[in-house]
Each structure stands twice: as structure tokens, then as C-alpha cells.
Design a protein around this motif. Structure first.
Motif, PDB file in Angstrom:
ATOM      1  N   ILE A  36      -7.200   1.803 -25.970  1.00 20.92           N
ATOM      2  CA  ILE A  36      -8.271   2.962 -26.322  1.00 20.92           C
ATOM      3  C   ILE A  36      -9.172   2.935 -25.189  1.00 20.92           C
ATOM      4  O   ILE A  36      -9.541   3.577 -24.296  1.00 20.92           O
ATOM      5  CB  ILE A  36      -8.945   1.858 -26.894  1.00 20.92           C
ATOM      6  N   VAL A  40      -9.880   5.634 -22.575  1.00 25.65           N
ATOM      7  CA  VAL A  40     -11.320   5.489 -21.886  1.00 25.65           C
ATOM      8  C   VAL A  40     -11.364   5.954 -20.198  1.00 25.65           C
ATOM      9  O   VAL A  40     -12.339   6.661 -19.210  1.00 25.65           O
ATOM     10  CB  VAL A  40     -11.765   4.847 -21.988  1.00 25.65           C
ATOM     11  N   ALA A  74     -14.543  -3.069 -25.067  1.00 29.63           N
ATOM     12  CA  ALA A  74     -13.574  -3.215 -25.816  1.00 29.63           C
ATOM     13  C   ALA A  74     -12.956  -4.084 -26.643  1.00 29.63           C
ATOM     14  O   ALA A  74     -12.486  -4.916 -25.490  1.00 29.63           O
ATOM     15  CB  ALA A  74     -12.989  -1.973 -25.640  1.00 29.63           C
ATOM     16  N   LEU A 105     -17.185  -1.024 -27.829  1.00 31.04           N
ATOM     17  CA  LEU A 105     -16.079   0.120 -28.535  1.00 31.04           C
ATOM     18  C   LEU A 105     -16.069  -1.368 -29.720  1.00 31.04           C
ATOM     19  O   LEU A 105     -14.521  -2.296 -28.710  1.00 31.04           O
ATOM     20  CB  LEU A 105     -15.637  -0.372 -28.107  1.00 31.04           C
ATOM     21  N   ILE A 107     -13.124  -2.223 -32.502  1.00 38.74           N
ATOM     22  CA  ILE A 107     -11.738  -1.397 -33.004  1.00 38.74           C
ATOM     23  C   ILE A 107     -11.219  -2.996 -34.127  1.00 38.74           C
ATOM     24  O   ILE A 107     -10.983  -4.162 -34.168  1.00 38.74           O
ATOM     25  CB  ILE A 107     -10.556  -1.991 -32.348  1.00 38.74           C
ATOM     26  N   VAL A 141     -14.789   1.626 -33.992  1.00 35.13           N
ATOM     27  CA  VAL A 141     -13.690   2.375 -33.687  1.00 35.13           C
ATOM     28  C   VAL A 141     -12.338   1.997 -34.700  1.00 35.13           C
ATOM     29  O   VAL A 141     -12.391   0.461 -35.044  1.00 35.13           O
ATOM     30  CB  VAL A 141     -13.488   2.578 -32.422  1.00 35.13           C
ATOM     31  N   THR A 178      -7.485   5.615 -35.317  1.00 36.04           N
ATOM     32  CA  THR A 178      -8.667   6.052 -34.189  1.00 36.04           C
ATOM     33  C   THR A 178      -9.091   7.155 -33.646  1.00 36.04           C
ATOM     34  O   THR A 178      -7.956   8.521 -34.412  1.00 36.04           O
ATOM     35  CB  THR A 178      -7.828   5.504 -32.742  1.00 36.04           C
ATOM     36  N   TRP A 180      -9.803   9.898 -31.261  1.00 35.50           N
ATOM     37  CA  TRP A 180      -9.665  10.093 -30.373  1.00 35.50           C
ATOM     38  C   TRP A 180     -11.426  10.922 -29.770  1.00 35.50           C
ATOM     39  O   TRP A 180     -11.600  11.193 -29.182  1.00 35.50           O
ATOM     40  CB  TRP A 180      -8.798  10.723 -29.140  1.00 35.50           C
ATOM     41  N   GLU A 182     -14.352  11.462 -31.372  1.00 34.59           N
ATOM     42  CA  GLU A 182     -15.210  10.406 -31.346  1.00 34.59           C
ATOM     43  C   GLU A 182     -15.270   9.978 -30.575  1.00 34.59           C
ATOM     44  O   GLU A 182     -16.317   9.718 -29.511  1.00 34.59           O
ATOM     45  CB  GLU A 182     -15.394  10.194 -32.946  1.00 34.59           C
ATOM     46  N   LEU A 183     -14.433   8.529 -29.996  1.00 31.00           N
ATOM     47  CA  LEU A 183     -14.267   7.917 -29.560  1.00 31.00           C
ATOM     48  C   LEU A 183     -14.108   9.148 -27.504  1.00 31.00           C
ATOM     49  O   LEU A 183     -15.586   8.419 -27.246  1.00 31.00           O
ATOM     50  CB  LEU A 183     -12.827   6.839 -28.418  1.00 31.00           C
ATOM     51  N   CYS A 186     -18.203  10.243 -27.969  1.00 34.75           N
ATOM     52  CA  CYS A 186     -19.441   8.868 -27.262  1.00 34.75           C
ATOM     53  C   CYS A 186     -19.651   8.403 -25.746  1.00 34.75           C
ATOM     54  O   CYS A 186     -20.223   7.910 -25.668  1.00 34.75           O
ATOM     55  CB  CYS A 186     -18.781   7.428 -28.135  1.00 34.75           C
TER      56      CYS A 186
END
Length: 204
Positions: A36, A40, A74, A105, A107, A141, A178, A180, A182-183, A186
Motif C-alpha cells: 500500500i 501511494v 500507514a 491509513l 490497515i 483500509v 484492499t 485501490w 478508494e485509496l 483519498c
């Protein structure tokens, strides 16, 4: 789910064309959080931003925040806790983090299911109490199952506690929950809309 290209989504730097420097500090156990964080990092670089990718398991203090404009944290959750080195880093850096827009984030597998998200938020609230962290926004997440990472006991806890009463094929050895899209959305919104000094807004 498809991966969002933040650059293609129209992300532009709020610093009038000048690239920001974004610190991405992460703590991982089984590897999904590293994936993740790298996702990013890739999206931010494609959008023309400068990034610093920092694994808190390698060092928990002594990181210079000079020149850092925004921070993305994260970390995975195991047995209700984020990794200890990550929490040590957050606690020791809380004054520097409080001066910058910060996206957290968190997780977890609980975040993958509607009836688990309240508990997933509890993990975040408990960590913030322990560390003194303030955030600009947060995102729960959904994580992933990595069967090769579990011993027999951990596997039983996973299927009979964490994933109890959930619609999931217990024979699946690896499964990624996950989201991806939505991530990516955001992260893009955090860069465009979150300014220094605006804390405690959540997007969970």
C-alpha cells in the motif's frame, strides 16, 4: 479492483506548480501495508510530488521533518495493535506531525466488512490515545490474507475470530480486500484539499 492513477485523475499541486514533499511512513507485518505504501508512493511521484518512503521497522526516531509538507502514515493492525515500532515513531514524532497535514491509513481485515468497521475504528482511537497522534484525516483500509505468513494458531484465530461470521472462502490461501480505487481517491483529495493546521477531520 483497478488502481487509480492520481496524476491522470487531475491532481495538481496546491503550491502553484511547485512539488510538495510528502513523507510516507509505514509499519508492516505481512507485507500488505508495504504494498500500500509503495502504491501511494508511485501515485504521488506520477503526480509530480517528491516523496520520502520510510519503514518505521528500520528506525523509529531521528528522522528529520525539515522540508516535509505533508505526511501519510500507514500501518497494519494485528491483535488490536499497530506495530510497536510504528507507534514508537508516531509518539516520538507527534510534535512534528502536529505541525503538518497528516493522513492516517489503518490497515486491517476488520475494515473489509461493514460490521467490522466500528472495531477497526476502535484500533485507531486506541492508538491515538497511546501515542498522542492528531490527524487531518483517516482512512480505514481493508488488508489482505497471506496464508504463508501464519502458523497453525494464527490461522485458526484468523478464520474463527477475525473472519468469523463473514462471507469468505476459508480454503482461499491468499486474498486481497484492499480497495485501490478508494485509496487513490483519498490520497488525491488529501493532497488537494487538506491544508496545514486542519486536524481531526476523518474520512473513515
Amino acid at each position: 479492483m483497478g488502481q487509480v492513477n492520481v496524476a491522470a485523475s487531475g491532481l495538481i499541486s496546491p503550491t502553484r506548480g511547485k512539488a510538495m514533499t510528502i513523507l510516507i511512513a509505514f509499519g508492516t507485518v505481512e507485507g500488505q501495508t508495504r504494498k500500500i505504501a509503495q502504491f501511494v508512493d508511485d501515485q504521488l511521484r506520477k503526480a509530480g510530488q517528491e516523496t520520502v518512503l520510510f519503514d518505521t521497522d528500520e528506525r523509529t526516531e531521528g528522522l528529520a521533518f525539515d522540508g516535509v509538507d505533508k505526511v501519510i502514515l500507514a500501518a497494519s493492525v494485528h491483535e488490536r495493535r499497530h506495530p510497536k515500532p510504528f507507534e514508537i515513531f508516531v509518539a516520538s514524532s507527534r510534535q512534528d506531525l502536529a505541525k503538518r497535514p497528516t493522513l492516517l491509513l489503518s490497515i486491517s481485515l476488520k475494515a473489509a466488512f461493514p460490521d467490522g468497521r466500528e472495531e477497526a475504528q476502535d484500533y485507531v482511537d486506541e492508538m491515538k490515545l497511546r501515542t498522542g497522534l492528531t490527524t487531518t484525516r483517516e482512512l480505514l483500509v481493508a488488508g489482505a490474507i497471506r496464508s504463508d505468513s501464519y502458523d497453525f494458531y494464527a490461522s485458526q484465530v484468523l478464520h474463527h475470530v477475525v473472519l468469523s461470521d463473514q462471507t469468505f472462502d476459508p480454503s482461499a490461501r491468499d486474498y486481497e480486500f484492499t480497495d485501490w480505487d478508494e485509496l487513490g481517491s483519498c490520497v488525491a483529495d488529501f493532497l488537494l484539499n487538506d491544508a496545514a493546521g486542519l486536524h481531526d477531520e476523518t474520512a473513515t
